[in-house]
Design a protein around this motif. Structure first.
Motif, mmCIF file in Angstrom:
data_model
loop_
_atom_site.group_PDB
_atom_site.id
_atom_site.type_symbol
_atom_site.label_atom_id
_atom_site.label_comp_id
_atom_site.label_asym_id
_atom_site.label_seq_id
_atom_site.Cartn_x
_atom_site.Cartn_y
_atom_site.Cartn_z
ATOM 1 N N TRP A 244 0.798 -1.226 0.000
ATOM 2 C CA TRP A 244 0.000 0.000 0.000
ATOM 3 C C TRP A 244 0.826 1.269 0.000
ATOM 4 C CZ3 TRP A 244 1.989 2.044 4.291
ATOM 5 C CH2 TRP A 244 2.367 1.173 5.317
ATOM 6 N N ASN A 245 2.136 1.154 0.177
ATOM 7 C CA ASN A 245 2.876 2.402 0.414
ATOM 8 C C ASN A 245 3.126 3.222 -0.855
ATOM 9 O OD1 ASN A 245 4.660 0.444 -0.419
ATOM 10 N ND2 ASN A 245 6.299 1.039 0.973
ATOM 11 N N LYS B 82 -2.744 -8.026 -7.730
ATOM 12 C CA LYS B 82 -3.469 -7.990 -6.458
ATOM 13 C C LYS B 82 -2.912 -6.804 -5.675
ATOM 14 C CE LYS B 82 -3.805 -8.819 -2.447
ATOM 15 N NZ LYS B 82 -4.135 -7.781 -1.445
ATOM 16 N N GLU C 225 -5.069 -4.307 0.156
ATOM 17 C CA GLU C 225 -6.464 -4.008 0.506
ATOM 18 C C GLU C 225 -6.641 -2.560 0.955
ATOM 19 O OE1 GLU C 225 -4.532 -6.426 1.486
ATOM 20 O OE2 GLU C 225 -4.747 -6.978 3.592
ATOM 21 N N TYR D 166 -8.367 -9.164 0.469
ATOM 22 C CA TYR D 166 -7.364 -9.444 1.501
ATOM 23 C C TYR D 166 -6.232 -10.317 0.963
ATOM 24 C CZ TYR D 166 -10.342 -7.755 5.327
ATOM 25 O OH TYR D 166 -11.077 -6.994 6.179
ATOM 26 N N GLY E 279 6.480 -6.552 -0.457
ATOM 27 C CA GLY E 279 5.778 -6.475 0.821
ATOM 28 C C GLY E 279 6.686 -6.886 1.956
ATOM 29 N N PRO F 84 8.721 -9.106 4.832
ATOM 30 C CA PRO F 84 9.478 -10.362 4.826
ATOM 31 C C PRO F 84 8.621 -11.555 5.259
ATOM 32 C CG PRO F 84 10.769 -8.612 5.832
ATOM 33 C CD PRO F 84 9.404 -8.041 5.594
ATOM 34 N N LEU G 171 5.920 -16.698 3.080
ATOM 35 C CA LEU G 171 4.738 -17.506 2.714
ATOM 36 C C LEU G 171 4.649 -17.672 1.196
ATOM 37 C CD1 LEU G 171 1.962 -15.953 5.024
ATOM 38 C CD2 LEU G 171 3.133 -18.150 5.289
ATOM 39 N N GLY H 64 13.409 -3.253 4.702
ATOM 40 C CA GLY H 64 14.769 -2.774 4.911
ATOM 41 C C GLY H 64 14.927 -2.096 6.257
ATOM 42 N N PHE I 96 8.528 1.257 9.954
ATOM 43 C CA PHE I 96 7.623 1.692 8.878
ATOM 44 C C PHE I 96 6.798 2.898 9.333
ATOM 45 C CE2 PHE I 96 5.628 0.187 4.790
ATOM 46 C CZ PHE I 96 6.844 0.103 4.143
ATOM 47 N N LEU J 188 18.939 -3.526 1.914
ATOM 48 C CA LEU J 188 18.242 -2.971 0.751
ATOM 49 C C LEU J 188 19.007 -1.790 0.155
ATOM 50 C CD1 LEU J 188 15.708 -3.489 -0.904
ATOM 51 C CD2 LEU J 188 14.453 -1.942 0.596
HETATM 52 P P1 NAD Z 1 2.323 -7.087 3.472
HETATM 53 O O1 NAD Z 1 3.356 -8.112 3.255
HETATM 54 O O2 NAD Z 1 1.431 -7.216 4.635
HETATM 55 O O3 NAD Z 1 1.363 -6.969 2.216
HETATM 56 C C1 NAD Z 1 1.873 -6.825 0.909
HETATM 57 C C2 NAD Z 1 0.883 -7.422 -0.057
HETATM 58 O O4 NAD Z 1 0.795 -8.822 0.198
HETATM 59 C C3 NAD Z 1 -0.534 -6.869 0.080
HETATM 60 O O5 NAD Z 1 -1.123 -6.782 -1.197
HETATM 61 C C4 NAD Z 1 -1.222 -7.937 0.902
HETATM 62 O O6 NAD Z 1 -2.618 -7.978 0.709
HETATM 63 C C5 NAD Z 1 -0.560 -9.186 0.365
HETATM 64 N N1 NAD Z 1 -0.619 -10.341 1.269
HETATM 65 C C6 NAD Z 1 -0.726 -10.355 2.617
HETATM 66 N N2 NAD Z 1 -0.797 -11.626 3.067
HETATM 67 C C7 NAD Z 1 -0.711 -12.440 1.990
HETATM 68 C C8 NAD Z 1 -0.702 -13.847 1.807
HETATM 69 N N3 NAD Z 1 -0.794 -14.692 2.828
HETATM 70 N N4 NAD Z 1 -0.572 -14.321 0.556
HETATM 71 C C9 NAD Z 1 -0.469 -13.489 -0.498
HETATM 72 N N5 NAD Z 1 -0.485 -12.143 -0.396
HETATM 73 C C10 NAD Z 1 -0.592 -11.619 0.842
HETATM 74 O O7 NAD Z 1 3.116 -5.729 3.477
HETATM 75 P P2 NAD Z 1 2.508 -4.277 3.634
HETATM 76 O O8 NAD Z 1 2.231 -4.069 5.078
HETATM 77 O O9 NAD Z 1 1.437 -4.043 2.648
HETATM 78 O O10 NAD Z 1 3.747 -3.385 3.151
HETATM 79 C C11 NAD Z 1 4.786 -3.072 3.996
HETATM 80 C C12 NAD Z 1 5.972 -3.984 3.761
HETATM 81 O O11 NAD Z 1 6.334 -3.993 2.378
HETATM 82 C C13 NAD Z 1 7.202 -3.488 4.482
HETATM 83 O O12 NAD Z 1 7.907 -4.572 5.023
HETATM 84 C C14 NAD Z 1 7.999 -2.826 3.378
HETATM 85 O O13 NAD Z 1 9.360 -2.703 3.615
HETATM 86 C C15 NAD Z 1 7.706 -3.703 2.232
HETATM 87 N N6 NAD Z 1 7.958 -3.004 0.961
HETATM 88 C C16 NAD Z 1 9.058 -3.346 0.225
HETATM 89 C C17 NAD Z 1 9.346 -2.677 -0.950
HETATM 90 C C18 NAD Z 1 10.552 -3.049 -1.781
HETATM 91 O O14 NAD Z 1 10.581 -2.701 -2.933
HETATM 92 N N7 NAD Z 1 11.546 -3.739 -1.251
HETATM 93 C C19 NAD Z 1 8.500 -1.664 -1.389
HETATM 94 C C20 NAD Z 1 7.399 -1.333 -0.620
HETATM 95 C C21 NAD Z 1 7.139 -2.027 0.563
#
Ligand code: NAD
Length: 477
Positions: A147-148, A171, A174, A203, A224, A226, A231, A249, A381, A407
């Motif tokens: 979402w960021n 996807k 949410e 979700y 997203g 780690p 998963l 990171g 974050f 990172l």
């Molecule tokens: P998140 O991992 O909770 O969610 C990311 C995405 O994964 C969302 O679309 C979410 O709905 C989906 N998701 C959640 N559970 C899932 C599952 N079991 N199976 C499949 N998909 C699932 O992360 P967040 O809170 O949305 O974002 C923050 C995190 O993302 C931080 O750790 C941030 O550092 C990381 N991030 C990394 C980068 C990068 O380029 N390295 C860029 C932006 C954000």
């Protein structure tokens, strides 16, 4: 109400359920998205396969480039509209929302130009043989987006995948879907065939999981946390599906005593307050040469005290966090800091116009953070900068590499030899010397080492990840 976008049509989820869309600036719902399920993912994957097999595989690389360029131009025409959508959905200050829309334009422009420059090689082999390699698309790629920075991450991931000849099922998170649904509609308007870009909302544990497990998905690009990255990897491993992981990171900014502080200070502040600190490549750890520790902290403290936090449309230095649970997460880190006796140097101010129901957090500068404390190890974050001092180059390297992440790193020094030594020794996917791009630069390959993930997106390099290499050997005598 927002619908899924599948095969160039707006469709309801078969679940019949929706999720509210919350404005982070006031905490109030203002729209709804579909709470999709595995059946919707099936439908999107089928649409993508139909597109690939009937139309897309015949589209030449040059024609793909024209389509991507047309989309870039269309996005540019709609940049203000998209920025306004993203602003309300994510709580981004106007400057940030506009910068994100501009980056999306640039991603499609960059990848438009790249489509017909991706090629294989001819290889020396036995007498009477000719051997070549072909760069082929995976087929249908799945994109799970956080979402960021929805627009930017869509641009770098879907832009690269389409350029390489794939079709995409996306996807979004949410908490932030709206801009991407609109971009998919714009793509249809400029001529992308039905099924080339499909958006399914809901979700992560429902629809994200269904996407990652789907046997019709040939490559997964996941950005997203780690935890979810693990998963995804496990699920993908069951069918040996390749994955690109762009994870979190805890990026160090390393400031030596000979640094140009006039240049460094604004960059150090921006690297942690941009997007309210909700940036994977935020410069969240500040390692300062002990010789300048006190004077630099004093100057940074003054800068932090001037920072203003408020509703997105006021376009202040910092907007709200994305949601209440994210705000609570930051509060938990700060209360741990208090318990551990970690001193606070300074905080910014939340303005009076900020509604109590919004998800605000004042930027906070902490000092003397012990290297093993979770504040120095885990991603907050949020706009929290953790400072600590180092004795010499070796100590700086030791501290910089003392987390599970790798990172981005920022190095501030005028000493040319030290710039190279540090760049080599710091474990990270990107190193910025006397600047901090926070992952910026459409042209620059981006990704992590260690728990920050693997694979690279952005730049031309991304196209190698979105293709597979076929070796063709011809015996002609
Ligand atoms: P998140 O991992 O909770 O969610 C990311 C995405 O994964 C969302 O679309 C979410 O709905 C989906 N998701 C959640 N559970 C899932 C599952 N079991 N199976 C499949 N998909 C699932 O992360 P967040 O809170 O949305 O974002 C923050 C995190 O993302 C931080 O750790 C941030 O550092 C990381 N991030 C990394 C980068 C990068 O380029 N390295 C860029 C932006 C954000």
């Amino acid at each position: 109400m927002q619908l899924n976008y599948i095969a160039n049509a707006s469709v309801r989820s078969s679940s019949g359920k929706t999720l509210p869309v919350i404005d982070p600036s006031d905490g109030q719902p203002f729209d709804e998205i579909q709470r999709s399920n595995a059946q919707d993912i099936d439908q999107a994957v089928q649409a993508a396969h139909d597109c690939l097999n009937t139309v897309w595989h015949k589209v030449t690389a040059a024609e793909r480039g024209r389509l991507l360029m047309a989309l870039s131009r269309k996005i540019a025409e709609h940049a203000d509209e998209l920025a306004a959508i993203e602003q309300r959905d994510c709580g981004k200050p106007t400057k940030q929302a506009k910068a994100d829309a501009a980056a999306l334009v640039r991603y499609f422009e960059f990848y438009a130009g790249a489509c017909d420059k991706l090629h294989g090689e001819t290889l020396p082999y036995l007498d009477g043989y000719s051997v070549m390699t072909w760069r082929e698309p995976h087929g249908v790629t799945g994109h799970i987006i956080p979402w960021n920075y929805p627009m930017q991450i869509f641009g770098r991931s879907v832009g690269g995948a389409l350029a390489a000849g794939n079709v995409c099922v996306v996807k979004p998170a949410e908490d932030a879907c709206l801009s991407l649904i609109r971009v998919a509609q714009l793509a249809a308007e400029v001529g992308f065939p039905a099924g080339a870009i499909n958006i399914v909302t809901g979700y992560g544990h429902e629809v994200g999981d269904a996407l990652a497990r789907h046997r019709g998905i040939h490559h997964i690009s996941f950005t997203g946390s780690p935890t979810v990255g693990t998963l995804i990897q496990q699920v993908a491993a069951e069918r040996h599906c390749p994955v690109t992981l762009e994870l979190g990171g805890k990026s160090p900014q390393i400031v030596f005593s000979d640094a140009d502080l006039e240049q460094a200070i604004p960059a150090l502040v921006n690297a942690i307050v941009q997007n309210a600190g909700q940036t994977c490549s935020a410069g969240s750890r500040l390692l300062i040469d002990q010789q300048i520790y006190e004077p630099l902290l004093e100057r940074l403290g003054q800068a932090f005290e001037k920072l203003r936090v408020g509703p997105a449309t006021l376009d202040l230095d910092v907007g709200p966090l994305i949601r209440q649970t994210q705000q609570q997460r930051v509060w938990d880190f700060l209360s741990d800091a208090q318990v551990a006796g970690i001193p606070m140097v300074a905080q910014g101010q939340i303005v009076d116009e900020a509604p109590d129901t919004g998800f605000y957090q004042a930027p906070t500068l902490l000092r003397d953070v012990p290297v093993k404390h979770r504040l120095a190890q885990e991603e907050v974050f949020g706009p929290v900068l953790c400072a600590m001092s180092f004795r010499d180059e070796d100590h700086a390297v030791e501290l910089a590499n003392a987390t599970q992440f790798g990172l981005v790193a920022g190095i501030w020094t005028r000493d040319g030899g030290r710039q190279f030594r540090m760049a080599k020794r710091v474990q990270s996917g990107q190193v910025f010397i006397n600047n901090y791009g926070a992952g910026g630069g459409v042209e620059l390959p981006f990704g992590g080492v260690k728990s920050s993930g693997y694979g690279r997106e952005k730049g031309f390099e991304a196209l190698y990840g979105f293709t597979t290499l076929k070796t063709v050997a011809i015996r002609h005598g």
